[in-house]
Design a protein around this motif. Structure first.
Motif, PDB file in Angstrom:
ATOM      1  N   CYS A   1       0.824  -1.211   0.000  1.00 45.25           N
ATOM      2  CA  CYS A   1       0.000   0.000   0.000  1.00 45.25           C
ATOM      3  C   CYS A   1       0.860   1.264   0.000  1.00 45.25           C
ATOM      4  O   CYS A   1       2.039   1.220   0.333  1.00 45.25           O
ATOM      5  CB  CYS A   1      -0.893  -0.017   1.244  1.00 45.25           C
TER       6      CYS A   1
ATOM      7  N   ILE B   1      -3.180   5.850  -2.266  1.00 45.10           N
ATOM      8  CA  ILE B   1      -3.824   6.632  -1.208  1.00 45.10           C
ATOM      9  C   ILE B   1      -4.282   7.981  -1.745  1.00 45.10           C
ATOM     10  O   ILE B   1      -3.466   8.816  -2.149  1.00 45.10           O
ATOM     11  CB  ILE B   1      -2.855   6.769  -0.016  1.00 45.10           C
TER      12      ILE B   1
ATOM     13  N   SER C   1      -1.972  12.604   2.950  1.00 47.75           N
ATOM     14  CA  SER C   1      -0.932  11.742   3.520  1.00 47.75           C
ATOM     15  C   SER C   1       0.343  12.059   2.761  1.00 47.75           C
ATOM     16  O   SER C   1       0.286  12.589   1.637  1.00 47.75           O
ATOM     17  CB  SER C   1      -1.310  10.272   3.291  1.00 47.75           C
TER      18      SER C   1
ATOM     19  N   ARG D   1       1.818   9.990   1.355  1.00 45.07           N
ATOM     20  CA  ARG D   1       1.767   9.020   0.248  1.00 45.07           C
ATOM     21  C   ARG D   1       0.633   9.342  -0.726  1.00 45.07           C
ATOM     22  O   ARG D   1       0.328   8.546  -1.616  1.00 45.07           O
ATOM     23  CB  ARG D   1       1.566   7.615   0.796  1.00 45.07           C
TER      24      ARG D   1
ATOM     25  N   GLN E   1     -11.024   0.964  -0.514  1.00 44.41           N
ATOM     26  CA  GLN E   1     -10.655   0.753   0.893  1.00 44.41           C
ATOM     27  C   GLN E   1     -10.987   2.021   1.670  1.00 44.41           C
ATOM     28  O   GLN E   1     -10.480   3.101   1.353  1.00 44.41           O
ATOM     29  CB  GLN E   1      -9.156   0.444   0.946  1.00 44.41           C
TER      30      GLN E   1
ATOM     31  N   HIS F   1     -11.064   4.225   5.068  1.00 47.42           N
ATOM     32  CA  HIS F   1     -10.327   4.350   6.339  1.00 47.42           C
ATOM     33  C   HIS F   1     -10.895   5.373   7.302  1.00 47.42           C
ATOM     34  O   HIS F   1     -10.274   5.672   8.313  1.00 47.42           O
ATOM     35  CB  HIS F   1      -8.856   4.697   6.068  1.00 47.42           C
TER      36      HIS F   1
ATOM     37  N   ASP G   1      -6.514  -2.556  11.352  1.00 47.53           N
ATOM     38  CA  ASP G   1      -5.325  -1.709  11.356  1.00 47.53           C
ATOM     39  C   ASP G   1      -5.137  -1.150  12.766  1.00 47.53           C
ATOM     40  O   ASP G   1      -6.028  -1.256  13.617  1.00 47.53           O
ATOM     41  CB  ASP G   1      -5.543  -0.570  10.335  1.00 47.53           C
TER      42      ASP G   1
ATOM     43  N   GLY H   1      -1.404   3.975   7.938  1.00 44.03           N
ATOM     44  CA  GLY H   1       0.025   4.128   7.665  1.00 44.03           C
ATOM     45  C   GLY H   1       0.831   4.535   8.887  1.00 44.03           C
ATOM     46  O   GLY H   1       1.824   5.245   8.780  1.00 44.03           O
TER      47      GLY H   1
ATOM     48  N   GLY I   1       2.627   2.615  10.899  1.00 36.10           N
ATOM     49  CA  GLY I   1       3.882   1.872  11.104  1.00 36.10           C
ATOM     50  C   GLY I   1       3.920   1.117  12.422  1.00 36.10           C
ATOM     51  O   GLY I   1       4.942   0.554  12.781  1.00 36.10           O
TER      52      GLY I   1
ATOM     53  N   GLY J   1      -1.035  -2.715   9.675  1.00 31.63           N
ATOM     54  CA  GLY J   1      -0.475  -2.040  10.841  1.00 31.63           C
ATOM     55  C   GLY J   1       0.933  -2.505  11.163  1.00 31.63           C
ATOM     56  O   GLY J   1       1.120  -3.556  11.777  1.00 31.63           O
ATOM     57  N   GLY J   2       1.908  -1.749  10.719  1.00 28.39           N
ATOM     58  CA  GLY J   2       3.295  -1.994  11.120  1.00 28.39           C
ATOM     59  C   GLY J   2       3.859  -3.333  10.704  1.00 28.39           C
ATOM     60  O   GLY J   2       4.779  -3.835  11.360  1.00 28.39           O
TER      61      GLY J   2
ATOM     62  N   ASP K   1      -1.632  -6.362   4.535  1.00 30.54           N
ATOM     63  CA  ASP K   1      -1.492  -5.062   3.889  1.00 30.54           C
ATOM     64  C   ASP K   1      -0.230  -4.404   4.447  1.00 30.54           C
ATOM     65  O   ASP K   1      -0.136  -4.161   5.656  1.00 30.54           O
ATOM     66  CB  ASP K   1      -2.738  -4.225   4.231  1.00 30.54           C
TER      67      ASP K   1
ATOM     68  N   ASN L   1       2.862  -1.510   4.354  1.00 30.32           N
ATOM     69  CA  ASN L   1       3.074  -0.138   3.921  1.00 30.32           C
ATOM     70  C   ASN L   1       4.394   0.415   4.471  1.00 30.32           C
ATOM     71  O   ASN L   1       5.444   0.215   3.860  1.00 30.32           O
ATOM     72  CB  ASN L   1       1.859   0.690   4.362  1.00 30.32           C
ATOM     73  N   SER L   2       4.370   1.073   5.638  1.00 32.26           N
ATOM     74  CA  SER L   2       5.622   1.682   6.156  1.00 32.26           C
ATOM     75  C   SER L   2       6.752   0.674   6.296  1.00 32.26           C
ATOM     76  O   SER L   2       7.925   1.058   6.196  1.00 32.26           O
ATOM     77  CB  SER L   2       5.442   2.282   7.548  1.00 32.26           C
TER      78      SER L   2
HETATM   79  O1  LIG Z   1      -0.627   5.077   4.501  1.00 32.51           O
HETATM   80  C1  LIG Z   1      -1.149   6.196   4.647  1.00 32.51           C
HETATM   81  O2  LIG Z   1      -0.488   7.215   4.589  1.00 32.51           O
HETATM   82  C2  LIG Z   1      -2.627   6.284   4.892  1.00 32.51           C
HETATM   83  C3  LIG Z   1      -3.170   7.523   5.123  1.00 32.51           C
HETATM   84  C4  LIG Z   1      -4.514   7.653   5.317  1.00 32.51           C
HETATM   85  C5  LIG Z   1      -5.334   6.562   5.312  1.00 32.51           C
HETATM   86  C6  LIG Z   1      -4.816   5.298   5.067  1.00 32.51           C
HETATM   87  C7  LIG Z   1      -3.461   5.139   4.874  1.00 32.51           C
HETATM   88  N1  LIG Z   1      -2.914   3.886   4.672  1.00 32.51           N
HETATM   89  C8  LIG Z   1      -3.757   2.771   4.560  1.00 32.51           C
HETATM   90  C9  LIG Z   1      -3.174   1.443   4.451  1.00 32.51           C
HETATM   91  O3  LIG Z   1      -3.753   0.588   3.812  1.00 32.51           O
HETATM   92  C10 LIG Z   1      -1.943   1.058   5.173  1.00 32.51           C
HETATM   93  O4  LIG Z   1      -1.331   0.068   4.450  1.00 32.51           O
HETATM   94  C11 LIG Z   1      -2.293   0.544   6.559  1.00 32.51           C
HETATM   95  O5  LIG Z   1      -2.786   1.588   7.315  1.00 32.51           O
HETATM   96  C12 LIG Z   1      -1.021   0.003   7.277  1.00 32.51           C
HETATM   97  O6  LIG Z   1      -0.001   0.936   7.303  1.00 32.51           O
HETATM   98  P1  LIG Z   1       1.393   0.660   8.060  1.00 32.51           P
HETATM   99  O7  LIG Z   1       1.137   0.677   9.511  1.00 32.51           O
HETATM  100  O8  LIG Z   1       2.273   1.790   7.644  1.00 32.51           O
HETATM  101  O9  LIG Z   1       1.922  -0.629   7.548  1.00 32.51           O
END
Ligand SMILES: O=C(O)c1ccccc1NCC(=O)[C@H](O)[C@H](O)COP(=O)(O)O
Length: 465
Positions: free
Chosen positions: A268, A290, A294, A296, A341, A343, A388, A397, A399, A418-419, A438, A440-441
């Motif tokens: 993501c 996204i 953000s 991103r 998706q 959020h 998440d 996002g 982390g 989530g992280g 999923d 991301n960070s």
């Molecule tokens: O990632 C972002 O910046 C974000 C901002 C606003 C809404 C959703 C966002 N991300 C959504 C995702 O699907 C992420 O992958 C998920 O929250 C997990 O993120 P992470 O903790 O960084 O792995």
């Protein structure tokens, strides 16, 4: 017996240390430090399935040198990636060629708790362990009186670190219980003649109440061994030599643990053209764009460009936070999105309307603070719930991961977010058994996607079967 020999040398070592730094000083330092995660060791061992404590050990009296080449930090990091719940580090210098340096550096390098595996004969060593960053110490019944066990456990309790109390027979188990043990380890190795019999821990399991964490130690080599321990309600396996001799820790732990169903994968927060090459190389099932504010965030025209080189087998998810429904529907059609998706604070009516008007799968992100957040959404019309980490300031996002044991109550397929990173993905998949993950960070460096990290995490996931 060898144990007495080691203990005698250890007493001398501790007295020397006390001359270098007084008991008062180490005590003050130990109590003065900040323990961010008290008792993490025992929390990590309370999973619903058997956990692994993987040992970093250069040598032992029974086997001699086990690892000529001893890149202890790489070994520890590999254990974490393989899905160990905790790491045991030998610090005894003479018979095991251990070192406090190994413990200090490993504890700083990994996020999972670390056991100081030493021959504790003096409270001084418990304060040292805390200062070095250990989450647990080993107390051996054969070396300590019940009064000493109680005193040492109380000191560890005050410091927020756990005690693995090691017993070898029925009498020692009674002693450990009398000392208030919360974690008992039964050694399968008889230290009188070094013979190993895994039945020792299996036979003694019934002597330990169910609420006391039971660890089987030594001589565990095969998936059959693990299956027997599992069937006998053993919560943890402490394994040294088998892992130390294996070049591929992920493969070895998978072999011992058994295969899992490989979840669908989503990368993501992809926002740069160059990220698409990295994504195409590893072929996740989904990519996430996204649209919400953000670092991103992407525009529709950027997504349009990025979709051109994107492999056709990878589905595109658009991530929105409290966006007007008409805009979501418009983006879904104009960008040929496959998944929407959500959020933010979207309602069931929003979900139903978006599903109907876009034909896309709708995934509702549930940001988990406690179990009530999960219960509220169990019957949602969303095609999937995506669990998440809750944050008061960010919609996603973050982390950061959350307590996956909360997901045991979920009775429908779900995405886990989530992280997630290479450090915790194996544990997350084994513990939470998600339909999809999923990420991301955890695959970013300095705020942008990192092709090496993406490749590594995908490789770990695919090797869990
Ligand atoms: O990632 C972002 O910046 C974000 C901002 C606003 C809404 C959703 C966002 N991300 C959504 C995702 O699907 C992420 O992958 C998920 O929250 C997990 O993120 P992470 O903790 O960084 O792995």
């Amino acid at each position: 017996m060898i144990l007495e020999k080691i203990a005698a040398k250890t007493r001398i070592r501790v007295e020397e240390r006390k001359r270098q730094k007084s008991l008062e000083k180490v005590k003050k330092e130990a109590y003065g430090r900040k323990n961010k995660n008290p008792f993490l060791f025992e929390k990590a061992l309370r999973g619903k399935d058997i956990s692994f404590i993987c040992e970093v050990k250069k040598a032992s009296p029974s086997k001699g040198i086990i690892a000529e080449d001893f890149p202890y930090l790489d070994i520890a990091r590999d254990y974490e990636k393989a899905g160990a719940a905790a790491i045991s580090v030998l610090t005894e210098p003479e018979f095991f060629l251990g070192s406090d340096v190994y413990l200090r550096e490993i504890a700083a390098a990994v996020d999972i708790p670390v056991l100081r595996k030493d021959f504790t004969v003096d409270e001084y060593q418990i304060y040292e362990a805390a200062i070095l960053g250990a989450g647990a110490v080993l107390l051996i019944c054969a070396l300590l009186s019940t009064e000493q066990l109680i005193r040492f456990r109380q000191i560890a309790d005050e410091l927020g670190i756990s005690c693995l109390i090691e017993a070898h027979d029925d009498a020692e188990i009674k002693k450990a219980l009398a000392a208030g043990a919360r974690i008992i380890g039964v050694n399968n190795r008889d230290l009188r003649d070094f013979s190993v019999d895994i039945n020792n821990s299996i036979n003694l399991r019934k002597e330990v109440p169910a609420d006391v964490i039971f660890i089987s130690e030594s001589g565990i080599k095969t998936a059959e061994n693990i299956e027997r321990l599992r069937k006998n309600n053993v919560q943890g396996a402490l394994i040294g030599e088998t892992f130390m001799r294996s070049a591929d820790k992920v493969k070895e732990l998978t072999k011992l643990y058994g295969p899992v169903r490989i979840p669908r994968t989503k990368i993501c927060g992809v926002s740069r053209m160059e990220d698409i090459d990295a994504i195409n190389m590893v072929q996740p099932d989904y990519i996430g764009f996204i649209f919400a504010p953000s670092r991103r965030q992407v525009t529709s025209s950027r997504v349009h460009e990025m979709k051109v080189p994107l492999s056709s087998s990878i589905d595109a998810a658009g991530v929105f936070v409290n966006e007007v429904t008409a805009a979501i529907i418009n983006a879904a059609h104009s960008l040929a999105l496959d998944v929407i998706q959500l959020h933010g604070d979207e309602t069931e009516e929003d979900i139903i309307r978006i599903k109907k008007e876009t034909g896309c799968a709708v995934w509702k992100a549930v940001r988990v603070k406690d179990s009530s957040d999960i219960d509220k959404w169990q019957n949602s019309a969303a095609d999937l719930l995506l669990f998440d980490t809750f944050s008061g300031t960010e919609a996603g996002g973050t982390g950061h991961s959350f307590d996956w044991s909360l997901l045991e109550r979920v009775d429908r397929p779900f995405m886990l977010a989530g992280g997630l990173s290479s450090k915790n993905i194996a544990r997350a998949i084994r513990q939470a058994a998600p339909w999809g993950v999923d990420i991301n960070s955890g695959v970013e460096t300095d705020g942008v996607k990192d092709a090496v990290k993406i490749k590594e995490i995908m490789s770990i996931i695919r090797r869990l079967k």
